[in-house]
Design an enzyme around this catalytic site. Structure first.
Site, PDB file in Angstrom:
ATOM      1  CG  ASP A   1      -0.309   0.103   2.527  1.00  0.00           C
ATOM      2  OD1 ASP A   1       0.936   0.164   2.581  1.00  0.00           O
ATOM      3  OD2 ASP A   1      -1.028   0.161   3.548  1.00  0.00           O
ATOM      4  CG  HIS A   2      -0.689   4.739   1.639  1.00  0.00           C
ATOM      5  ND1 HIS A   2      -1.723   3.821   1.741  1.00  0.00           N
ATOM      6  CD2 HIS A   2      -0.658   5.382   2.827  1.00  0.00           C
ATOM      7  CE1 HIS A   2      -2.292   3.926   2.928  1.00  0.00           C
ATOM      8  NE2 HIS A   2      -1.653   4.866   3.615  1.00  0.00           N
TER       9      HIS A   2
ATOM     10  CB  CYS B   1       1.064  -2.578   4.705  1.00  0.00           C
ATOM     11  SG  CYS B   1       0.901  -3.733   6.078  1.00  0.00           S
ATOM     12  N   GLY B   2       2.295  -0.688   6.477  1.00  0.00           N
ATOM     13  CA  GLY B   2       2.884  -0.001   7.616  1.00  0.00           C
ATOM     14  C   GLY B   2       3.513  -0.962   8.614  1.00  0.00           C
ATOM     15  CB  THR B   3       2.208  -3.206  10.995  1.00  0.00           C
ATOM     16  OG1 THR B   3       0.994  -3.670  10.364  1.00  0.00           O
ATOM     17  CG2 THR B   3       1.944  -1.895  11.742  1.00  0.00           C
ATOM     18  N   GLY B   4       2.982  -4.678   8.134  1.00  0.00           N
ATOM     19  CA  GLY B   4       2.993  -6.026   7.559  1.00  0.00           C
ATOM     20  C   GLY B   4       1.826  -6.870   8.052  1.00  0.00           C
TER      21      GLY B   4
ATOM     22  CG  HIS C   1      10.138 -24.885  11.835  1.00  0.00           C
ATOM     23  ND1 HIS C   1      10.199 -24.885  13.215  1.00  0.00           N
ATOM     24  CD2 HIS C   1      11.355 -25.326  11.425  1.00  0.00           C
ATOM     25  CE1 HIS C   1      11.393 -25.306  13.615  1.00  0.00           C
ATOM     26  NE2 HIS C   1      12.117 -25.558  12.542  1.00  0.00           N
TER      27      HIS C   1
ATOM     28  NE  ARG D   1       3.057   4.207   8.609  1.00  0.00           N
ATOM     29  CZ  ARG D   1       1.773   4.315   8.304  1.00  0.00           C
ATOM     30  NH1 ARG D   1       0.866   3.575   8.937  1.00  0.00           N
ATOM     31  NH2 ARG D   1       1.373   5.154   7.368  1.00  0.00           N
TER      32      ARG D   1
ATOM     33  NE  ARG E   1      10.480 -31.138  14.470  1.00  0.00           N
ATOM     34  CZ  ARG E   1      11.636 -30.677  13.987  1.00  0.00           C
ATOM     35  NH1 ARG E   1      12.278 -31.344  13.061  1.00  0.00           N
ATOM     36  NH2 ARG E   1      12.136 -29.535  14.440  1.00  0.00           N
ATOM     37  CG  HIS E   2       8.674 -28.796  10.358  1.00  0.00           C
ATOM     38  ND1 HIS E   2       8.377 -28.293  11.608  1.00  0.00           N
ATOM     39  CD2 HIS E   2      10.013 -28.997  10.342  1.00  0.00           C
ATOM     40  CE1 HIS E   2       9.487 -28.184  12.306  1.00  0.00           C
ATOM     41  NE2 HIS E   2      10.489 -28.608  11.581  1.00  0.00           N
TER      42      HIS E   2
ATOM     43  NE  ARG F   1       4.799 -30.790  14.415  1.00  0.00           N
ATOM     44  CZ  ARG F   1       5.971 -30.835  15.035  1.00  0.00           C
ATOM     45  NH1 ARG F   1       6.891 -29.902  14.814  1.00  0.00           N
ATOM     46  NH2 ARG F   1       6.232 -31.801  15.888  1.00  0.00           N
TER      47      ARG F   1
END
Ligand code: RB5
Length: 146
Positions: free
Chosen positions: A8-9, A65-68, A98, A109, A132-133, A136
């Site tokens: 985004d912006h 984005c700002g935080t992901g 994993h 940010r 093993r992953h 899961r």
């Protein structure tokens, strides 16, 4: 590798840096936008990148984005997508090993450009461990829960 990328912006400058780095590494980048600084809605770009990865048009995806966080929330609505928010290379390596993560999400940010780039390099260089992953990861899918 073909890699779909979007932002985004708020994530646009970081996306541009990461896209340039990917191209310098020899990857083909599919840029789903945004392309300008105008305020826009992060889910639009998360869904566009997730759709390309889910369809096999891109091997992996990158979102900023700002935080992901919003990007990961939106991308993870797609059953075939395993999007992880990354703050550094350790998370990047472990979520490939994993979780078989197929989209890396970054917060412009919250995470500096150099650290994001280190994380992206680790994300691309690390294979899924399987073993093993595998069961899961299969349990992440709604089909496996049915
Ligand atoms: C945009 O202001 C911001 O909300 C967005 O980039 C993102 O951080 C949402 O998760």
């Amino acid at each position: 590798m073909i890699i779909a990328i979007g932002s985004d912006h708020a994530g646009l400058p970081l996306k541009r840096s990461l896209a340039s780095a990917l191209e310098a590494m020899g990857h083909q980048v599919l840029d789903a936008g945004t392309h300008g600084p105008e305020s826009c809605d992060y889910p639009d770009f998360a869904h566009a990148v997730a759709a390309k990865v889910a369809a096999g048009e891109a091997a992996l995806g990158v979102l900023a984005c700002g935080t992901g966080i919003g990007m990961a929330m939106a991308a993870n609505r797609h059953p075939a997508i395993r999007a992880a928010v990354l703050h550094g290379p350790t998370e990047a390596r472990l979520t490939r090993q994993h979780n078989d993560a197929n989209i890396a999400c970054f917060g412009a940010r919250t995470t500096g450009e150099e650290v994001a780039l280190d994380a992206l390099r680790a994300f691309l260089a690390t294979p899924f461990e399987g073993g093993r992953h595998r069961p899961r990861v299969d349990k992440l899918s709604p089909v496996a829960l049915a």
